[in-house]
Design an enzyme around this catalytic site. Structure first.
Site, PDB file in Angstrom:
ATOM      1  N   LYS A  19       0.832  -1.216   0.000  1.00 41.90           N
ATOM      2  CA  LYS A  19       0.000   0.000   0.000  1.00 41.90           C
ATOM      3  C   LYS A  19       0.866   1.265   0.000  1.00 41.90           C
ATOM      4  CE  LYS A  19      -2.187  -1.194   3.801  1.00 41.90           C
ATOM      5  NZ  LYS A  19      -1.593  -2.522   4.085  1.00 41.90           N
ATOM      6  N   ARG A  93     -10.437   0.199   8.176  1.00 40.03           N
ATOM      7  CA  ARG A  93      -9.972  -1.176   8.363  1.00 40.03           C
ATOM      8  C   ARG A  93     -11.038  -2.040   9.027  1.00 40.03           C
ATOM      9  NH1 ARG A  93      -4.091  -0.073   8.505  1.00 40.03           N
ATOM     10  NH2 ARG A  93      -2.937  -2.015   8.526  1.00 40.03           N
ATOM     11  N   ARG A 127      11.623  -4.951   5.810  1.00 43.20           N
ATOM     12  CA  ARG A 127      11.166  -3.565   5.594  1.00 43.20           C
ATOM     13  C   ARG A 127      11.924  -2.597   6.505  1.00 43.20           C
ATOM     14  NH1 ARG A 127       4.887  -2.047   5.623  1.00 43.20           N
ATOM     15  NH2 ARG A 127       4.818  -3.015   7.671  1.00 43.20           N
ATOM     16  N   ARG A 160      10.266  -1.274  11.946  1.00 37.67           N
ATOM     17  CA  ARG A 160       9.094  -1.107  12.806  1.00 37.67           C
ATOM     18  C   ARG A 160       9.051  -2.233  13.840  1.00 37.67           C
ATOM     19  NH1 ARG A 160       4.134  -0.113   8.715  1.00 37.67           N
ATOM     20  NH2 ARG A 160       3.149  -1.370  10.348  1.00 37.67           N
ATOM     21  N   ARG A 171      -1.221  -9.560  13.098  1.00 37.87           N
ATOM     22  CA  ARG A 171      -1.779  -8.522  12.210  1.00 37.87           C
ATOM     23  C   ARG A 171      -2.502  -9.166  11.032  1.00 37.87           C
ATOM     24  NH1 ARG A 171       3.439  -5.524  10.991  1.00 37.87           N
ATOM     25  NH2 ARG A 171       2.220  -4.289   9.526  1.00 37.87           N
TER      26      ARG A 171
HETATM   27  N1  LIG Z   1      10.253  -8.341  -2.548  1.00 42.41           N
HETATM   28  C1  LIG Z   1       9.323  -7.385  -2.749  1.00 42.41           C
HETATM   29  N2  LIG Z   1       9.141  -6.454  -1.790  1.00 42.41           N
HETATM   30  C2  LIG Z   1       8.187  -5.507  -2.011  1.00 42.41           C
HETATM   31  C3  LIG Z   1       7.386  -5.468  -3.201  1.00 42.41           C
HETATM   32  N3  LIG Z   1       6.530  -4.418  -3.101  1.00 42.41           N
HETATM   33  C4  LIG Z   1       6.789  -3.819  -1.913  1.00 42.41           C
HETATM   34  N4  LIG Z   1       7.792  -4.453  -1.267  1.00 42.41           N
HETATM   35  C5  LIG Z   1       8.386  -4.179   0.047  1.00 42.41           C
HETATM   36  O1  LIG Z   1       7.546  -4.849   0.995  1.00 42.41           O
HETATM   37  C6  LIG Z   1       7.450  -4.103   2.211  1.00 42.41           C
HETATM   38  C7  LIG Z   1       5.962  -3.792   2.469  1.00 42.41           C
HETATM   39  O2  LIG Z   1       5.508  -2.861   1.495  1.00 42.41           O
HETATM   40  P1  LIG Z   1       4.658  -1.575   1.949  1.00 42.41           P
HETATM   41  O3  LIG Z   1       4.462  -0.713   0.750  1.00 42.41           O
HETATM   42  O4  LIG Z   1       5.284  -0.963   3.167  1.00 42.41           O
HETATM   43  O5  LIG Z   1       3.271  -2.333   2.316  1.00 42.41           O
HETATM   44  P2  LIG Z   1       2.023  -1.904   3.214  1.00 42.41           P
HETATM   45  O6  LIG Z   1       2.244  -2.501   4.569  1.00 42.41           O
HETATM   46  O7  LIG Z   1       0.845  -2.534   2.515  1.00 42.41           O
HETATM   47  O8  LIG Z   1       1.961  -0.387   3.220  1.00 42.41           O
HETATM   48  C8  LIG Z   1       8.313  -2.847   2.010  1.00 42.41           C
HETATM   49  O9  LIG Z   1       9.594  -3.099   2.570  1.00 42.41           O
HETATM   50  C9  LIG Z   1       8.403  -2.714   0.478  1.00 42.41           C
HETATM   51  O10 LIG Z   1       9.597  -2.058   0.076  1.00 42.41           O
HETATM   52  C10 LIG Z   1       7.617  -6.484  -4.201  1.00 42.41           C
HETATM   53  O11 LIG Z   1       6.994  -6.552  -5.265  1.00 42.41           O
HETATM   54  N5  LIG Z   1       8.585  -7.410  -3.907  1.00 42.41           N
HETATM   55  N1  LIG Z   2      -7.722   2.136  10.438  1.00 39.95           N
HETATM   56  C1  LIG Z   2      -7.118   1.562  11.497  1.00 39.95           C
HETATM   57  N2  LIG Z   2      -7.849   1.031  12.505  1.00 39.95           N
HETATM   58  C2  LIG Z   2      -7.267   0.448  13.566  1.00 39.95           C
HETATM   59  N3  LIG Z   2      -5.949   0.323  13.710  1.00 39.95           N
HETATM   60  C3  LIG Z   2      -5.149   0.836  12.739  1.00 39.95           C
HETATM   61  C4  LIG Z   2      -5.697   1.492  11.588  1.00 39.95           C
HETATM   62  N4  LIG Z   2      -4.669   1.893  10.792  1.00 39.95           N
HETATM   63  C5  LIG Z   2      -3.545   1.501  11.408  1.00 39.95           C
HETATM   64  N5  LIG Z   2      -3.823   0.867  12.582  1.00 39.95           N
HETATM   65  C6  LIG Z   2      -2.829   0.289  13.536  1.00 39.95           C
HETATM   66  O1  LIG Z   2      -1.515   0.644  13.104  1.00 39.95           O
HETATM   67  C7  LIG Z   2      -0.772  -0.535  12.742  1.00 39.95           C
HETATM   68  C8  LIG Z   2       0.127  -0.209  11.555  1.00 39.95           C
HETATM   69  O2  LIG Z   2      -0.669   0.197  10.457  1.00 39.95           O
HETATM   70  P1  LIG Z   2      -0.047   0.322   9.010  1.00 39.95           P
HETATM   71  O3  LIG Z   2       1.176   1.154   9.030  1.00 39.95           O
HETATM   72  O4  LIG Z   2      -1.151   0.719   8.087  1.00 39.95           O
HETATM   73  O5  LIG Z   2       0.427  -1.178   8.738  1.00 39.95           O
HETATM   74  P2  LIG Z   2       0.542  -2.032   7.430  1.00 39.95           P
HETATM   75  O6  LIG Z   2       0.609  -1.101   6.257  1.00 39.95           O
HETATM   76  O7  LIG Z   2       1.794  -2.821   7.617  1.00 39.95           O
HETATM   77  O8  LIG Z   2      -0.699  -2.839   7.414  1.00 39.95           O
HETATM   78  C9  LIG Z   2      -1.825  -1.607  12.487  1.00 39.95           C
HETATM   79  O9  LIG Z   2      -1.328  -2.913  12.656  1.00 39.95           O
HETATM   80  C10 LIG Z   2      -2.887  -1.227  13.536  1.00 39.95           C
HETATM   81  O10 LIG Z   2      -2.512  -1.667  14.816  1.00 39.95           O
END
Ligand SMILES: Nc1nc2c(ncn2[C@@H]2O[C@H](COP(=O)(O)OP(=O)(O)O)[C@@H](O)[C@H]2O)c(=O)[nH]1
Ligand SMILES: Nc1ncnc2c1ncn2[C@@H]1O[C@H](COP(=O)(O)OP(=O)(O)O)[C@@H](O)[C@H]1O
Length: 227
Positions: A19, A93, A127, A160, A171
């Site tokens: 995301k 969420r 990450r 993190r 999670r």
């Molecule tokens: N290996 C790999 N890592 C990725 C890819 N896309 C994103 N990432 C990495 O996966 C981790 C999670 O992505 P992030 O954008 O933070 O996901 P979010 O938790 O959904 O916001 C980060 O360290 C990114 O750099 C991919 O296509 N391949």
């Molecule tokens: N909309 C939400 N409602 C409840 N908790 C949230 C929400 N957004 C974030 N959080 C809290 O913050 C943490 C980190 O969120 P986020 O950075 O979006 O994680 P990721 O992108 O890895 O899913 C979540 O695991 C949750 O505990």
């Protein structure tokens, strides 16, 4: 002159689905304002605000923050973005959060990153983030130019606390139980646009093409090969 309506978009997907990574590309190409609930909570935790102290106890356990607190925090921020196209990341969420958001505005589209759980578990342990900006790196996928430092500011990157394997499992469970119903909520409204895959670089061109039907590309880069 007809002014096009402002875009109200949400990006969803399990933790680690990309995301933040995809949001950064959307911001670059389409110039929308990005509001990440996770970044906002981490900022509050870092500043040790009342919300931040409370949020930490939930986040460290891999649990969601209670709906009333989260909704108030996000709706308050959204109010300040009235005049802009925006993209919400990490909110809503739960179905209760989605209902509260619906009372405030009409969502146009929900981008769902459908990435299998097995793939994302190992992404999260690799990450690294720059807390002040929310920029995300990955040791294999998009490493920083200089190891351990942010490309733009040169400040140190951190991991993190909630990216520990045991917290990641919790999670993912919370996602299954509380967030998946939100996908169904938006699907029923005809707003859900799912993008399935295992690699962000393969999913991205489809998201880009989809958003181009809604907004012009404002970046300087070659739009035929968007990154
Ligand atoms: N290996 C790999 N890592 C990725 C890819 N896309 C994103 N990432 C990495 O996966 C981790 C999670 O992505 P992030 O954008 O933070 O996901 P979010 O938790 O959904 O916001 C980060 O360290 C990114 O750099 C991919 O296509 N391949
Ligand atoms: N909309 C939400 N409602 C409840 N908790 C949230 C929400 N957004 C974030 N959080 C809290 O913050 C943490 C980190 O969120 P986020 O950075 O979006 O994680 P990721 O992108 O890895 O899913 C979540 O695991 C949750 O505990």
């Amino acid at each position: 002159m007809v002014v096009p309506p402002l875009l109200r978009a949400v990006i969803m997907g399990p933790p680690g689905s990309g995301k933040g990574t995809v949001s950064a590309r959307i911001i670059k190409h389409f110039g929308v304002k990005h509001l990440s609930s996770g970044d906002l909570l981490r900022e509050n935790m870092q500043k040790k605000t009342e919300v931040g102290i409370l949020a930490k106890s939930y986040i460290d356990q891999g649990q969601l923050i209670p709906d009333d607190i989260m909704t108030q925090l996000m709706l308050n921020e959204i109010k300040g973005l009235d005049r802009y196209n925006w993209l919400l990341d990490g909110f809503p969420r739960t179905v209760a959060q989605a209902e509260a958001l619906d009372k405030e505005c009409d969502i146009d589209t929900v981008i769902d990153l459908d990435v299998p759980f097995e793939i994302i578990k190992c992404r999260l342990t690799a990450r690294w983030i720059h807390p002040a900006s929310g920029r995300v790196y990955n040791l294999e996928f998009n490493p920083p130019k200089v190891q351990g430092t942010d490309d733009v500011t040169g400040e140190p990157l951190v991991q993190r606390d909630d990216d520990k394997p045991e917290t990641v499992s919790k999670r993912l469970q919370a996602y299954d139980a509380q967030t998946k119903p939100v996908l169904e909520y938006y699907r029923k409204k005809g707003l859900l646009k799912s993008f399935s895959g295992t690699e962000t670089n393969k999913i991205w061109p489809h998201i880009y093409a989809f958003l181009q039907t809604k907004l012009p590309d404002v970046s300087q880069k070659d739009a035929a090969n968007p990154r």
